[in-house]
Design a protein around this motif. Structure first.
Motif, PDB file in Angstrom:
ATOM      1  N   LEU A 162       0.797  -1.224   0.000  1.00 36.84           N
ATOM      2  CA  LEU A 162       0.000   0.000   0.000  1.00 36.84           C
ATOM      3  C   LEU A 162       0.828   1.271   0.000  1.00 36.84           C
ATOM      4  O   LEU A 162       0.302   2.348  -0.274  1.00 36.84           O
ATOM      5  N   TYR A 163       2.120   1.144   0.276  1.00 32.78           N
ATOM      6  CA  TYR A 163       2.948   2.334   0.463  1.00 32.78           C
ATOM      7  C   TYR A 163       3.755   2.753  -0.767  1.00 32.78           C
ATOM      8  O   TYR A 163       4.349   3.821  -0.766  1.00 32.78           O
ATOM      9  N   ASP A 164       3.795   1.933  -1.817  1.00 34.10           N
ATOM     10  CA  ASP A 164       4.673   2.279  -2.937  1.00 34.10           C
ATOM     11  C   ASP A 164       3.927   2.720  -4.194  1.00 34.10           C
ATOM     12  O   ASP A 164       4.533   2.939  -5.235  1.00 34.10           O
ATOM     13  N   MET A 165       2.608   2.839  -4.105  1.00 34.96           N
ATOM     14  CA  MET A 165       1.810   3.337  -5.229  1.00 34.96           C
ATOM     15  C   MET A 165       0.420   3.671  -4.697  1.00 34.96           C
ATOM     16  O   MET A 165      -0.063   3.038  -3.756  1.00 34.96           O
ATOM     17  N   VAL A 166      -0.228   4.660  -5.292  1.00 34.27           N
ATOM     18  CA  VAL A 166      -1.595   4.999  -4.922  1.00 34.27           C
ATOM     19  C   VAL A 166      -2.547   4.336  -5.906  1.00 34.27           C
ATOM     20  O   VAL A 166      -2.413   4.502  -7.118  1.00 34.27           O
ATOM     21  N   MET A 167      -3.477   3.556  -5.395  1.00 33.43           N
ATOM     22  CA  MET A 167      -4.512   2.971  -6.238  1.00 33.43           C
ATOM     23  C   MET A 167      -5.872   3.354  -5.669  1.00 33.43           C
ATOM     24  O   MET A 167      -6.256   2.903  -4.588  1.00 33.43           O
ATOM     25  N   LEU A 168      -6.577   4.200  -6.386  1.00 33.16           N
ATOM     26  CA  LEU A 168      -7.889   4.662  -5.958  1.00 33.16           C
ATOM     27  C   LEU A 168      -8.944   3.733  -6.549  1.00 33.16           C
ATOM     28  O   LEU A 168      -9.346   3.871  -7.698  1.00 33.16           O
ATOM     29  N   LYS A 169      -9.383   2.768  -5.741  1.00 30.56           N
ATOM     30  CA  LYS A 169     -10.363   1.795  -6.206  1.00 30.56           C
ATOM     31  C   LYS A 169     -11.771   2.315  -5.964  1.00 30.56           C
ATOM     32  O   LYS A 169     -11.970   3.436  -5.486  1.00 30.56           O
ATOM     33  N   ASP A 170     -12.768   1.501  -6.316  1.00 32.03           N
ATOM     34  CA  ASP A 170     -14.148   1.973  -6.254  1.00 32.03           C
ATOM     35  C   ASP A 170     -14.547   2.478  -4.868  1.00 32.03           C
ATOM     36  O   ASP A 170     -15.209   3.509  -4.743  1.00 32.03           O
ATOM     37  N   ASN A 171     -14.117   1.774  -3.834  1.00 35.47           N
ATOM     38  CA  ASN A 171     -14.477   2.212  -2.480  1.00 35.47           C
ATOM     39  C   ASN A 171     -13.804   3.532  -2.107  1.00 35.47           C
ATOM     40  O   ASN A 171     -14.400   4.370  -1.416  1.00 35.47           O
ATOM     41  N   HIS A 172     -12.550   3.718  -2.542  1.00 34.14           N
ATOM     42  CA  HIS A 172     -11.891   5.002  -2.296  1.00 34.14           C
ATOM     43  C   HIS A 172     -12.679   6.133  -2.967  1.00 34.14           C
ATOM     44  O   HIS A 172     -12.923   7.187  -2.362  1.00 34.14           O
ATOM     45  N   VAL A 173     -13.038   5.891  -4.231  1.00 36.88           N
ATOM     46  CA  VAL A 173     -13.770   6.907  -4.995  1.00 36.88           C
ATOM     47  C   VAL A 173     -15.110   7.217  -4.333  1.00 36.88           C
ATOM     48  O   VAL A 173     -15.496   8.380  -4.166  1.00 36.88           O
ATOM     49  N   LYS A 187      -3.618  14.099  -4.828  1.00 39.86           N
ATOM     50  CA  LYS A 187      -2.488  14.905  -5.307  1.00 39.86           C
ATOM     51  C   LYS A 187      -2.048  15.922  -4.258  1.00 39.86           C
ATOM     52  O   LYS A 187      -0.845  16.158  -4.063  1.00 39.86           O
ATOM     53  N   ALA A 188      -3.015  16.502  -3.562  1.00 42.87           N
ATOM     54  CA  ALA A 188      -2.679  17.469  -2.512  1.00 42.87           C
ATOM     55  C   ALA A 188      -1.943  16.786  -1.363  1.00 42.87           C
ATOM     56  O   ALA A 188      -0.970  17.317  -0.822  1.00 42.87           O
ATOM     57  N   TYR A 189      -2.387  15.592  -1.017  1.00 39.48           N
ATOM     58  CA  TYR A 189      -1.743  14.844   0.071  1.00 39.48           C
ATOM     59  C   TYR A 189      -0.309  14.474  -0.296  1.00 39.48           C
ATOM     60  O   TYR A 189       0.611  14.624   0.521  1.00 39.48           O
ATOM     61  N   LEU A 190      -0.115  13.982  -1.500  1.00 41.57           N
ATOM     62  CA  LEU A 190       1.232  13.587  -1.929  1.00 41.57           C
ATOM     63  C   LEU A 190       2.175  14.795  -1.937  1.00 41.57           C
ATOM     64  O   LEU A 190       3.333  14.688  -1.517  1.00 41.57           O
ATOM     65  N   LYS A 191       1.671  15.928  -2.395  1.00 38.53           N
ATOM     66  CA  LYS A 191       2.493  17.134  -2.421  1.00 38.53           C
ATOM     67  C   LYS A 191       2.836  17.585  -1.012  1.00 38.53           C
ATOM     68  O   LYS A 191       3.995  17.927  -0.714  1.00 38.53           O
TER      69      LYS A 191
END
Length: 285
Positions: A162-173, A187-191
């Motif tokens: 979970l820590y090496d890539m962001v995957m926004l799946k249906d539940n995240h959306v 994007k704001a969080y990563l920045k």
């Protein structure tokens, strides 16, 4: 080239933990029955057919348990094998060989099963640009070895965790309130946290594909559980703007038609969660 996650420290930590689980305070069967100082020799017998994986790991396991053991590798990871082949020989303390035998076999049998199916399925889609990928549907505490086996079999490792890539799946959306807020908040969080991570967004229909394209700022678009016609339309809409990944219930029977839709990647949880292990044994001689 080995994957970045496959560090020596990670492999050593796995072996140490596995020995603690299997041996604990001592292998009393071997300690009780084998005369102290007894020397022996054993060979790894292949009793199946496919792609071997875990040979390099086997040597590390034997050597960690007893550095005095002499291991000769007769094949290498990724080699095709058949019934009757000998993978390696190990010589030294008989008790040490017996104590480390099961961990070697457990790892190699499962890793070889994964490498075998990965290789077979990869061969089926060589006529397309699609690459076969694994998922996070792995055995707890054995992910390192399962993803290594996929790599050996010719597949592509998706994110390791979970820590090496962001995957926004249906539940995240859905929890985020939609595709646009999910992407913009990410994007704001990563920045804010100075994180340089790829972003993938799962889509379930052409409307969601269009919305991701409009918002932009991501690296991959996942096409989840789409029929072939919808998937081809989605690929055409996306073009070269983002990489595409087909996912969701893909089987060996549907793999080729999905690949022929023009996607860049196809992820299959079955590579690691529904695998028949290769029959391998260790015999004294």
């Amino acid at each position: 080239m080995k994957p970045a996650y496959l560090t020596e420290s990670a492999v050593q930590a796995f072996i140490k933990s596995a020995f603690q689980e299997d041996i604990g305070p001592g292998d009393y069967s071997s300690l009780a029955s084998i005369p102290k100082g007894k020397q022996g020799k054993a060979q790894l017998l292949i009793k199946g057919e496919g792609i071997i994986a875990g040979i390099e790991l086997a040597e590390k396991i034997f050597k960690m348990y007893d550095p005095s053991l002499k291991v000769e590798l007769l094949i290498k990871d990724g080699d095709p094998v058949q019934y009757g082949d000998i993978g390696l020989t190990v010589q030294g303390s008989s008790a040490s060989i017996l104590s480390s035998e099961r961990l070697v076999l457990n790892c190699m049998q499962r890793m070889s099963g994964i490498a075998t199916i990965t290789h077979r399925l990869t061969e089926k889609i060589l006529h397309t640009k699609a690459r076969l990928m694994d998922t996070r549907k792995t055995t707890p505490n054995f992910r390192l070895m399962e993803k290594w086996a996929v790599h050996i079999g010719g597949g592509v490792n998706h994110r390791f965790a979970l820590y090496d890539m962001v995957m926004l799946k249906d539940n995240h959306v859905d929890f985020a309130g939609g595709i646009k807020p999910a992407i913009t908040q990410t994007k704001a969080y990563l920045k804010e946290h100075d994180l340089d991570l790829k972003i993938e967004v799962e889509t379930r229909n052409l409307g969601e594909v269009a919305e991701v394209i409009e918002v932009g700022g991501v690296d991959f678009i996942m096409l989840d559980n789409m029929d072939y016609e919808t998937m081809r339309k989605a690929v055409a809409m996306i073009g070269d703007q983002f990489k595409t990944e087909a996912s969701g219930g893909i089987t060996e029977d549907t793999l080729v038609p999905v690949a022929e839709c023009g996607v860049d990647f196809i992820s299959m949880g079955a590579l690691t969660h529904s695998v028949q292990s290769m029959d391998i044994s260790l015999k004294a001689f």
